[in-house]
Structures are given as structure tokens and as C-alpha cells.
Design a protein around this motif. Structure first.
Motif, PDB file in Angstrom:
ATOM      1  N   PRO A 122       0.836  -1.214   0.000  1.00 35.99           N
ATOM      2  CA  PRO A 122       0.000   0.000   0.000  1.00 35.99           C
ATOM      3  C   PRO A 122       0.866   1.256   0.000  1.00 35.99           C
ATOM      4  CG  PRO A 122      -0.764  -1.569   1.655  1.00 35.99           C
ATOM      5  CD  PRO A 122       0.542  -2.090   1.149  1.00 35.99           C
ATOM      6  N   PHE A 123       0.410   2.282  -0.718  1.00 30.54           N
ATOM      7  CA  PHE A 123       1.205   3.499  -0.826  1.00 30.54           C
ATOM      8  C   PHE A 123       1.276   4.268   0.486  1.00 30.54           C
ATOM      9  CE2 PHE A 123       0.323   3.862  -5.655  1.00 30.54           C
ATOM     10  CZ  PHE A 123       1.323   2.927  -5.883  1.00 30.54           C
ATOM     11  N   SER A 124       0.318   4.112   1.332  1.00 27.15           N
ATOM     12  CA  SER A 124       0.334   4.793   2.632  1.00 27.15           C
ATOM     13  C   SER A 124       0.846   3.811   3.680  1.00 27.15           C
ATOM     14  CB  SER A 124      -1.061   5.286   3.006  1.00 27.15           C
ATOM     15  OG  SER A 124      -1.961   4.197   3.067  1.00 27.15           O
ATOM     16  N   GLY A 125       1.609   4.306   4.603  1.00 26.78           N
ATOM     17  CA  GLY A 125       2.102   3.449   5.668  1.00 26.78           C
ATOM     18  C   GLY A 125       3.618   3.325   5.651  1.00 26.78           C
ATOM     19  N   ASP A 126       4.133   2.771   6.736  1.00 26.98           N
ATOM     20  CA  ASP A 126       5.583   2.657   6.901  1.00 26.98           C
ATOM     21  C   ASP A 126       6.193   1.653   5.937  1.00 26.98           C
ATOM     22  OD1 ASP A 126       5.439   4.500   8.930  1.00 26.98           O
ATOM     23  OD2 ASP A 126       5.388   3.004  10.535  1.00 26.98           O
ATOM     24  N   ALA A 127       5.453   0.619   5.550  1.00 30.50           N
ATOM     25  CA  ALA A 127       6.008  -0.399   4.655  1.00 30.50           C
ATOM     26  C   ALA A 127       6.429   0.225   3.329  1.00 30.50           C
ATOM     27  CB  ALA A 127       4.982  -1.505   4.407  1.00 30.50           C
ATOM     28  N   PHE A 128       5.645   1.185   2.838  1.00 28.32           N
ATOM     29  CA  PHE A 128       5.995   1.841   1.583  1.00 28.32           C
ATOM     30  C   PHE A 128       7.294   2.631   1.729  1.00 28.32           C
ATOM     31  CE2 PHE A 128       5.839   5.485  -1.292  1.00 28.32           C
ATOM     32  CZ  PHE A 128       5.661   4.851  -2.510  1.00 28.32           C
ATOM     33  N   LEU A 129       7.407   3.386   2.835  1.00 26.28           N
ATOM     34  CA  LEU A 129       8.630   4.165   3.058  1.00 26.28           C
ATOM     35  C   LEU A 129       9.846   3.252   3.176  1.00 26.28           C
ATOM     36  CD1 LEU A 129       7.356   6.826   5.630  1.00 26.28           C
ATOM     37  CD2 LEU A 129       7.905   7.189   3.221  1.00 26.28           C
ATOM     38  N   ILE A 130       9.685   2.130   3.877  1.00 23.40           N
ATOM     39  CA  ILE A 130      10.805   1.198   4.047  1.00 23.40           C
ATOM     40  C   ILE A 130      11.238   0.624   2.706  1.00 23.40           C
ATOM     41  CG2 ILE A 130      11.448  -1.042   5.019  1.00 23.40           C
ATOM     42  CD1 ILE A 130       9.680  -0.345   7.433  1.00 23.40           C
ATOM     43  N   MET A 131      10.274   0.197   1.894  1.00 15.28           N
ATOM     44  CA  MET A 131      10.630  -0.390   0.604  1.00 15.28           C
ATOM     45  C   MET A 131      11.193   0.656  -0.354  1.00 15.28           C
ATOM     46  SD  MET A 131      10.399  -3.511   0.918  1.00 15.28           S
ATOM     47  CE  MET A 131      11.026  -3.708  -0.743  1.00 15.28           C
ATOM     48  N   LEU A 132      10.721   1.903  -0.230  1.00 13.31           N
ATOM     49  CA  LEU A 132      11.290   2.976  -1.046  1.00 13.31           C
ATOM     50  C   LEU A 132      12.765   3.173  -0.688  1.00 13.31           C
ATOM     51  CD1 LEU A 132      10.611   5.095  -3.208  1.00 13.31           C
ATOM     52  CD2 LEU A 132      10.021   6.672  -1.348  1.00 13.31           C
ATOM     53  N   ALA A 133      13.054   3.158   0.618  1.00 14.34           N
ATOM     54  CA  ALA A 133      14.440   3.304   1.074  1.00 14.34           C
ATOM     55  C   ALA A 133      15.284   2.101   0.649  1.00 14.34           C
ATOM     56  CB  ALA A 133      14.472   3.476   2.589  1.00 14.34           C
ATOM     57  N   VAL A 134      14.701   0.893   0.733  1.00 14.98           N
ATOM     58  CA  VAL A 134      15.438  -0.316   0.348  1.00 14.98           C
ATOM     59  C   VAL A 134      15.777  -0.297  -1.141  1.00 14.98           C
ATOM     60  CG1 VAL A 134      15.208  -2.812   0.066  1.00 14.98           C
ATOM     61  CG2 VAL A 134      14.558  -1.742   2.220  1.00 14.98           C
ATOM     62  N   THR A 135      14.817   0.115  -1.961  1.00  9.93           N
ATOM     63  CA  THR A 135      15.062   0.194  -3.403  1.00  9.93           C
ATOM     64  C   THR A 135      16.186   1.182  -3.708  1.00  9.93           C
ATOM     65  OG1 THR A 135      12.727  -0.314  -3.828  1.00  9.93           O
ATOM     66  CG2 THR A 135      13.988   0.632  -5.645  1.00  9.93           C
ATOM     67  N   ALA A 136      16.144   2.339  -3.058  1.00 10.58           N
ATOM     68  CA  ALA A 136      17.204   3.333  -3.254  1.00 10.58           C
ATOM     69  C   ALA A 136      18.543   2.820  -2.740  1.00 10.58           C
ATOM     70  CB  ALA A 136      16.826   4.636  -2.545  1.00 10.58           C
ATOM     71  N   PHE A 137      18.516   2.060  -1.642  1.00  9.87           N
ATOM     72  CA  PHE A 137      19.736   1.483  -1.063  1.00  9.87           C
ATOM     73  C   PHE A 137      20.435   0.582  -2.089  1.00  9.87           C
ATOM     74  CE2 PHE A 137      21.842  -2.018   1.127  1.00  9.87           C
ATOM     75  CZ  PHE A 137      22.619  -1.359   2.067  1.00  9.87           C
ATOM     76  N   PHE A 138      19.677  -0.317  -2.700  1.00 10.70           N
ATOM     77  CA  PHE A 138      20.288  -1.225  -3.682  1.00 10.70           C
ATOM     78  C   PHE A 138      20.678  -0.499  -4.968  1.00 10.70           C
ATOM     79  CE2 PHE A 138      17.859  -4.508  -1.211  1.00 10.70           C
ATOM     80  CZ  PHE A 138      18.983  -5.151  -0.726  1.00 10.70           C
ATOM     81  N   ALA A 139      19.929   0.544  -5.312  1.00  8.14           N
ATOM     82  CA  ALA A 139      20.302   1.332  -6.494  1.00  8.14           C
ATOM     83  C   ALA A 139      21.666   1.992  -6.290  1.00  8.14           C
ATOM     84  CB  ALA A 139      19.235   2.389  -6.780  1.00  8.14           C
ATOM     85  N   ALA A 140      21.928   2.459  -5.072  1.00 11.44           N
ATOM     86  CA  ALA A 140      23.234   3.070  -4.782  1.00 11.44           C
ATOM     87  C   ALA A 140      24.356   2.044  -4.884  1.00 11.44           C
ATOM     88  CB  ALA A 140      23.207   3.699  -3.392  1.00 11.44           C
ATOM     89  N   ILE A 141      24.110   0.821  -4.412  1.00  6.59           N
ATOM     90  CA  ILE A 141      25.119  -0.229  -4.536  1.00  6.59           C
ATOM     91  C   ILE A 141      25.340  -0.577  -6.004  1.00  6.59           C
ATOM     92  CG2 ILE A 141      25.661  -2.630  -3.955  1.00  6.59           C
ATOM     93  CD1 ILE A 141      24.120  -2.260  -1.375  1.00  6.59           C
ATOM     94  N   PHE A 142      24.287  -0.497  -6.803  1.00  7.99           N
ATOM     95  CA  PHE A 142      24.392  -0.722  -8.250  1.00  7.99           C
ATOM     96  C   PHE A 142      25.327   0.308  -8.874  1.00  7.99           C
ATOM     97  CE2 PHE A 142      23.011   0.178 -12.587  1.00  7.99           C
ATOM     98  CZ  PHE A 142      22.831  -1.086 -13.146  1.00  7.99           C
ATOM     99  N   LEU A 143      25.199   1.566  -8.471  1.00 11.14           N
ATOM    100  CA  LEU A 143      25.948   2.643  -9.105  1.00 11.14           C
ATOM    101  C   LEU A 143      27.417   2.688  -8.696  1.00 11.14           C
ATOM    102  CD1 LEU A 143      26.156   5.323 -10.729  1.00 11.14           C
ATOM    103  CD2 LEU A 143      25.474   6.502  -8.626  1.00 11.14           C
TER     104      LEU A 143
END
Length: 811
Positions: A324-345
């Protein structure tokens, strides 16, 4: 232009200090830049009453300089020392900020927007220099770590500047109602903060002057030519595409999350707060990813993390689309996606910097920036297309935000598959080393040449030695392999993945030439000089081919030793490979690199001595400050004599076992059990250890069968008067077990070479962990050294002899 390779060196303390000055200066510069921009954006919105239009204009003004001035920015970085460019940029920023303060004081918005564009231009001009200077300061080996730190600090500075400026402006505007005054105060503070950035830039170590061509009018419009230079080298081209994909993905996530915020809030008063939360989550995740990647790349640049991060990006994007777009799970997964994107770069960015020719680094990096901006523009165009299509078609579900993210995940997956096909060896190495490091705690000791061809000459204990050496060596290693082995599918895949140097024993000259060519190209080439896996745990006969290879390539030779691998399922402990259960889930492995030897003087004797010296270094590292007796027990466990977890017999009243402290520690640490008996009965215990008392009882025994006798008696070098017993002469000096004979190991498979565990007339072979310094034995089991007793010598194969018995066999 000079495209000659740079001379790699270890950075000095001054250069490291300069690097950290550069990092702090860049961080301050990025903070000032973003904070000023995000004071002017809401100010323009307050004046115009249409924040969305101002946002779009501001976004265009931030990106446009990177596209317009890419050739000039690259030329500036290549023409002048990058340190000079960074100092000039810091001064320019201070002047621009002062001008912005004047424009705000005069309440002149057009002049302020000119200053806004000037700030973005200053950022565009410094970008190639601030990225390119990292390698000049810290070198290739530290580039992955240094690049990750640079990206992490820049991301944190940008995030802090954006959020701080937005909050401060809003609070001041709410209190005063005057947008001009709300922007002026913070802008004055930011201008004051730009002065320390100038001082920090002066602390950057001096860097060489560039050699770019003189400035010409045509240079300003050489965008296509610059991209052509970027794409000319296939490796640089593909690496830059990977970097561009990251920025396209990051731009998509940013725009997509803004769309989610608008959908959740309807674009109302909560929109700013919700979008800021999303931006903070993504930025913090990305900063964390950059920091983590800097640790992953601390030893060297590992491209294998790129496809792994791509897989993680794909999975996290799919999960993000489903929560769901609202809630902490969305924020956590957004941060996780960005985390792995940084490791990619991070590995891609470091590798791109490393591959760029020194004389054209600024140009190449500026072209990469241009390409990144073009990739971002493509993403913006696609997102606008989605937006118009949704409005025109009545907002169908199949154009919704969930589907958009699923398409992005598919793109991530496709890019990842493409990367895996390009660099399968890098992926396998990272995964393989991760598994190896889970099972083994690997440490290394000694020094290793930082650059140029190096011939690595290690002992060969297990089938996993290549992984141990790869994990321990600070540089990538190429292994020499007999071409005949590639008939095996697994071996063939291994050789292809790890870029082995294939040789053929049927064509010795070509084999020598192939190895020498790899060394001349600057690679670390590993040859196992024994030519086979040891089945005794001791050093076998060394082959002589490495001498010719090293002299042809004129490169240093590094004798190497791996300690602690004997006893693993990959070793011949227990007289078999693989078909045994591991005794421990975690094992300590120590790899030691002895001082490099000159190829002109390195012969078999010098290499053997160097490997023995390395064995003492490796044992000292694994013993890790324990008692000398503990180190001696580790030596016992490194040879195929007394068996781990097995019984051995001693004779009641024999003082010899009690005089050897290492035996008790060996029993405690490795599960061996000492059985005390009144007479040597091989039917009860097959292995027996003792001195004169045991020897006398064996020779007087009427039992026709026999076992294995580890003989520490004074007459150990003399034949045993009982032919049924396998006699293994050994030597202990001052309570330290120095040398042991052992039964000849069986063949591992048909065609295995014969190996000897003993030599007639000897007292056994010197245990790994000892080396001979003149007539003195040294090693962690004898930290003060131990002179060989009078009359004893060590031959060219490491066997210990007493001169009076076999003088003709000694050297």
C-alpha cells in the motif's frame, strides 16, 4: 592526447588528508548549492502563486547547464589541475551567493533567477573535476571506497540542504508573511558558510596539470563528438550506460514518488509534507547504500556487486509496487530500493573513473554527465507521456502508478540479465567469495606489489585454494591451468569465468610465453609450483618452469603460503578429497605473502625458502598471539601424520609424550585421543607415538602384525628391527616437534603422482610453519629461534638428516 596508463601507487598520508579535505569541501559545496536553490524555489512559488510552474522551470534550470556546458566542463578539468578547478569553483560559489543576497535584498526576482542558473552552472563545471580528482588522490585500489564515500556525503548534503531550506523558509514565511525576508536571512548564513569551503579547498593535495587542447569556439558545441569519445572504448561505453541507467531509474523513482504523493493527497496542503517524507526515505536509503558500497569496495573495485544489486533492485521494485502506498512499509521499501540502487551505481562509477585515460578524464566524465542528463530527460518525457495518456484515456488501471513501477522493475531485470551476460566472472567471483567467507575466516599478512606483473607462487593444499587466494590477494589474480583439464565441463566453465592462462605441457615454449605475456600486461599470475595438490600437507617438489617465466617477464616473484586449509573437505586429510563431513562450520585461513624476490636471483631453493618463510608468517597470523605450544599443535594438525579426531597409542611410563606440550593441545583442539597401554598392540591402535621406551618394546614384540610408529627416539634415523611396523622417524628439539615422517599417502585417483611422506635416513620433513635462517630454525612455535643440533642439516626438499648417517644425501 596522452592516453598512457597511470603509475599506480599507494596514497601518502598527505594525499589522504587532501582527499578528506576534498570530501568536506564537496559536501559543503553541495549543501550550499541545494539549500540556496530550495530557498529560491519556494520564494518564486510565493511570488508567482503557481509553485508547480516554478518547480518545472527550476528543474530545467538545474539540469540545463549539465547539457549546455558539458564539453567546456570537461575541457576545464583536463586543461587545469583539478585542485585549481575546485578552488575556483569554491570562490565562484561564494561570489554567486553574495550576488543572490544582493538580488533578494533588492527584491529583484529575475536577477535572483540568473543567480539560480549561475549556481547550477557552477555545479556543472565542478562535477568532472570533483569526481576525477579522487583517483589522482587515492589511486585505483582505494577508488571504490573513496568513490562510495564521495557519493554518500554528497547525497546527505543534498538531502540536508533541501529539507533544511524548505523547513526554514516555511517557518519564517509563516511567522513574517514576507517571502523576501524569509529567504534573505538563511541565504546570508549559507553565503557565510561558503567561506570555509574555500579554505578547505586549499587543503586539497596538489594534482597534475592537464594537457587538453587550447580553448576554441568549436569546443562549446562538441557534444556529439564528446559522446563519440565516450562510446569509442567498448568497456567505458557499457560502464557509462550502466551509470546512465541508474540516473534514469533514480529520476523515475523521484517523479513516480511525487505522483504517489499527489494521488494520496490530491495535491492539497499535505502534498509538500508527504512528498518530503518520500524524498527523505529515498535519499537516506541511497546515502546508506553508498556508505555500504564503500565498505564492500574497500579492498578493490568489484563489479560483481552490480548484477547482484540489479537483482535486488528488481525484487524491491516489485515489492514496492505491491505494498500500500500509505504506511511505513511503503517508506521502508522505497528506502530499500534506493539502497540497492546506490550499490548498483558505486562500482560502476568507480570503474568508469578508473578506466578513463588520465589526460582525458575530465572530458569523458563530462560526456558521461551529459549522457546521464539525456537519460533523465528521456525518463521525464516518458513520465509526461504516461500523464497525458492517463488524462486522455480516462485514467485506465493499466496506466496506473503500480503498472508504471512494474514496468520499471522489468527494465531493471532486463538490464541485470544483460550485465550478467557481460561480466559472469565478476558475479561468480563475488558470490563464490561470499560463500567462501561464510565458511572460512580468511586473513592475509605480508606485503604485496601494488602494480605491475607479479608471479604468485603458493603452496597447493585444497581444491579451493584459488578462492582463498582471490579473497586474500589485494589485486585480481589469474591462474595458470593445464589446457588438458578443460575437457571437464566444470573446469572449463571455471577457466572461462576467471580468465585463466591456459598452457599445454605438450607445447612448453608456448606455455611459458603465454604466462610471460600475461605478466608483461601487468596481471597477477598464479602458478602452483608443486604442480599438484599435496596429500601430506607438506611442501612437495617444486617444478622449475616459473624461473624462466619470471625472467622472460622480468617481474617479481612472491612466495605465498595458505595455512589452515588442511582438514577441510577440499583437502586430502583422512586420505580422501570431498567425501567426508566438515568437522567445523567456520575455519580460520591465513594467507601470507613473503617479500617479493628478484627474478634474476630467484631459483627453486630461494622460492622454497621463501615459501617456508611465508608458512611461518601465516602460522603466526593464525596462532594470533597464542602460546608457542599452541602454534606447534597447529603445525601437527597441518600434516597427514597424527589424525584429527582419531586415537593413537603411547606406552605406559614413556616420558617422551609428556615432554611434548603440543600433543596435549592437539588432543584438546582437534579431538585426538591418547590411549595408554603396557605394550604396543597394533590391533587396538593403528598409530603409536613415543621414544626409546616404545621403540624397544616394538622391537621386542612377538606380534607379527604392525602399525604406524612415530619414532622420536635418539635412534630414530636408524631402521626399526620389526619389518611389520611402518617406521616414521621424527625429530623434537627442546620439547618442540620440528619434523615428522608419515606414511606415503595413497593416490587420490588413477594417474595421481606418487608422493612420499618419508625419506630413508631422515628424521622427517620440516613442519610447515618453520623456516631455516642459516643454522637456526624460526617460527611462532620457537619465537626466539632454535639452533639445529650439531650434525643436523635440512636438504633441498625440507627433510632433516643427521650427517653421520646419510651425509651423501645432504646439502
Amino acid at each position: 592526447m596522452d592516453d598512457a596508463p597511470e603509475v599506480e601507487k599507494e596514497p601518502t598520508r598527505r594525499e589522504w588528508a587532501g582527499y578528506w579535505c576534498a570530501m568536506v569541501q564537496q559536501t559543503q559545496n553541495a549543501f550550499n548549492d541545494k539549500a540556496a536553490q530550495f530557498l529560491l524555489i519556494p520564494l518564486g512559488g510565493w511570488l508567482a502563486g503557481k509553485a508547480s510552474v516554478v518547480d518545472q522551470i527550476a528543474g530545467l534550470m538545474i539540469t540545463l547547464p549539465y547539457i549546455l556546458f558539458a564539453p567546456l566542463a570537461g575541457w576545464l578539468s583536463d586543461r587545469f589541475p583539478k585542485r585549481t578547478v575546485m578552488i575556483g569553483s569554491a570562490v565562484a560559489q561564494a561570489l554567486i551567493l553574495a550576488g543572490l543576497c544582493a538580488a533578494i535584498l533588492m527584491k529583484n526576482l529575475p536577477l535572483a533567477m540568473v543567480g539560480f542558473f549561475a549556481l547550477a552552472t557552477q555545479s556543472a563545471f565542478i562535477s568532472p573535476a570533483k569526481i576525477g580528482i579522487i583517483k589522482e588522490l587515492v589511486g585505483s585500489r582505494n577508488l571504490g571506497f573513496a568513490s562510495g564515500i564521495q557519493q554518500m556525503t554528497a547525497m546527505l548534503a543534498i538531502l540536508t540542504g533541501q529539507i533544511a531550506a524548505g523547513i526554514i523558509f516555511s517557518n519564517r514565511l509563516e511567522a513574517s508573511g514576507d517571502g523576501w525576508q524569509s529567504a534573505l536571512g538563511p541565504l546570508l548564513v549559507i553565503t557565510a558558510l561558503s567561506v570555509p569551503a574555500i579554505l578547505l579547498s586549499l587543503g586539497i593535495s596538489r594534482t597534475p596539470r592537464g594537457i587538453a587542447e587550447p580553448l576554441t569556439p568549436s569546443l562549446a558545441i562538441r557534444h556529439v563528438h564528446q559522446l563519440g569519445d565516450l562510446w569509442r572504448d567498448p568497456v567505458i561505453r557499457r560502464t557509462s550506460w550502466g551509470v546512465a541507467f541508474f540516473w534514469a531509474f533514480a529520476g523515475f523513482i523521484n517523479l513516480w514518488s511525487i505522483g504517489v504523493a499527489k494521488e494520496l493527497t490530491g495535491g492539497g496542503v499535505e502534498f509538500g509534507r508527504v512528498s518530503s517524507k518520500f524524498m527523505a526515505a529515498a535519499s537516506l536509503g541511497m546515502a546508506g547504500g553508498f556508505g555500504f558500497a564503500s565498505l564492500l569496495l574497500k579492498r578493490r573495485i568489484e563489479l560483481g556487486w552490480v548484477p547482484l544489486a540489479g537483482i535486488a533492485m528488481t525484487i524491491s521494485s516489485l515489492v514496492l509496487a505491491l505494498v500500500p502506498f500509505s504506511g511505513d512499509a511503503f517508506l521502508i521499501m522505497l528506502a530499500v530500493t534506493a539502497f540497492f540502487a546506490a550499490i548498483f551505481l558505486t562500482p560502476l562509477n568507480a570503474y568508469l573513473q578508473d578506466r578513463c585515460p588520465a589526460g582525458r578524464r575530465g572530458e569523458i566524465l563530462a560526456a558521461a554527465n551529459l549522457q546521464d542528463c539525456l537519460a533523465g530527460a528521456i525518463v521525464v518525457t516518458i513520465m509526461l507521456g504516461f500523464s497525458f495518456a492517463r488524462q486522455w484515456l480516462g485514467d485506465p488501471w493499466w496506466l496506473g502508478l503500480h503498472i508504471q513501477l512494474l514496468l520499471a522493475a522489468v527494465a531493471c531485470g532486463a538490464i541485470t540479465i544483460f550485465i550478467v551476460r557481460l561480466i559472469p566472472a565478476e558475479l561468480v567471483r563475488v558470490v563464490g567469495l561470499a560463500i567462501i567467507r561464510t565458511i572460512y575466516r580468511i586473513r592475509s599478512t605480508g606485503t604485496f606489489p601494488e602494480k605491475g606483473g607479479v608471479l604468485l607462487l603458493p603452496n597447493h593444499i585444497t581444491w579451493a585454494d584459488a578462492f582463498f587466494l582471490t579473497a586474500a590477494c589485494p589485486r585480481p589474480v589469474r591462474f595458470v591451468m593445464e589446457a588438458g583439464f578443460t575437457g571437464n565441463t566444470a573446469v572449463r566453465i571455471f577457466s572461462q569465468l576467471f580468465d585463466t592462462v591456459p598452457i599445454s605441457s605438450a607445447k612448453p615454449r608456448e606455455a611459458l610465453r603465454a604466462s610471460a605475456d600475461a605478466l608483461k600486461a601487468g596481471h597477477v599470475v598464479c602458478i602452483f609450483p608443486e604442480g599438484q595438490l599435496t596429500r601430506t600437507g607438506t611442501l612437495q617438489e617444486l617444478k622449475r618452469g616459473f624461473e624462466i617465466i619470471a625472467r622472460q617477464a622480468n617481474c617479481p616473484l612472491v612466495p605465498t603460503w595458505t595455512d589452515g586449509a588442511w582438514g577441510s573437505i577440499f583437502s586430502f586429510e583422512g586420505n580422501r578429497f570431498f567425501t567426508k563431513f566438515p568437522r567445523r562450520l567456520r575455519r580460520d585461513i591465513s594467507v601470507a605473502f613473503a617479500p617479493a624476490l628478484d627474478p634474476a636471483t630467484a631459483d627453486v631453493d630461494a622460492i622454497r625458502h621463501g615459501m617456508q618463510e611465508a608458512s611461518a608468517m601465516a602460522l603466526a597470523s593464525r596462532a594470533d598471539g597464542e602460546s608457542p605450544a599452541h602454534a606447534n599443535a597447529l603445525q601437527l594438525a597441518h600434516v597427514n601424520a597424527l589424525q584429527r579426531g582419531a586415537d593413537y597409542g603411547v606406552i605406559e611410563g614413556d616420558p617422551l609424550p609428556a615432554s611434548l606440550p603440543a600433543l596435549s593441545i592437539f588432543e584438546e583442539k582437534f579431538g585426538a585421543i591418547r590411549r595408554v597401554a603396557f605394550y604396543p598392540d597394533p590391533s587396538s591402535e593403528s598409530h603409536w607415538l613415543g621414544g626409546d621406551s616404545l621403540r624397544e618394546k616394538i622391537e621386542a614384540s612377538q606380534i607379527l602384525s604392525g602399525g604406524v610408529f612415530f619414532d622420536f627416539s635418539d635412534r630414530a634415523d636408524e631402521p626399526l628391527a620389526h619389518s611389520a611396523w611402518q617406521h616414521c622417524p621424527c625429530l623434537a628439539i627442546g620439547g618442540v616437534i620440528v619434523a615428522m615422517s608419515m606414511p606415503d599417502p595413497p593416490k587420490a585417483y588413477p594417474g595421481s603422482k606418487e608422493q612420499k611422506g618419508s625419506k630413508p635416513g631422515s628424521r622427517g620433513i620440516l613442519l610447515p610453519g618453520f623456516h631455516l635462517d642459516g643454522d637456526t630454525l624460526r617460527g611462532p612455535a620457537i619465537p626466539d629461534g632454535l639452533p639445529l643440533p650439531e650434525g643436523f642439516v635440512v636438504d633441498e626438499e625440507g627433510f632433516v638428516f643427521l650427517k653421520r648417517s646419510t651425509a651423501e644425501e645432504t646439502v
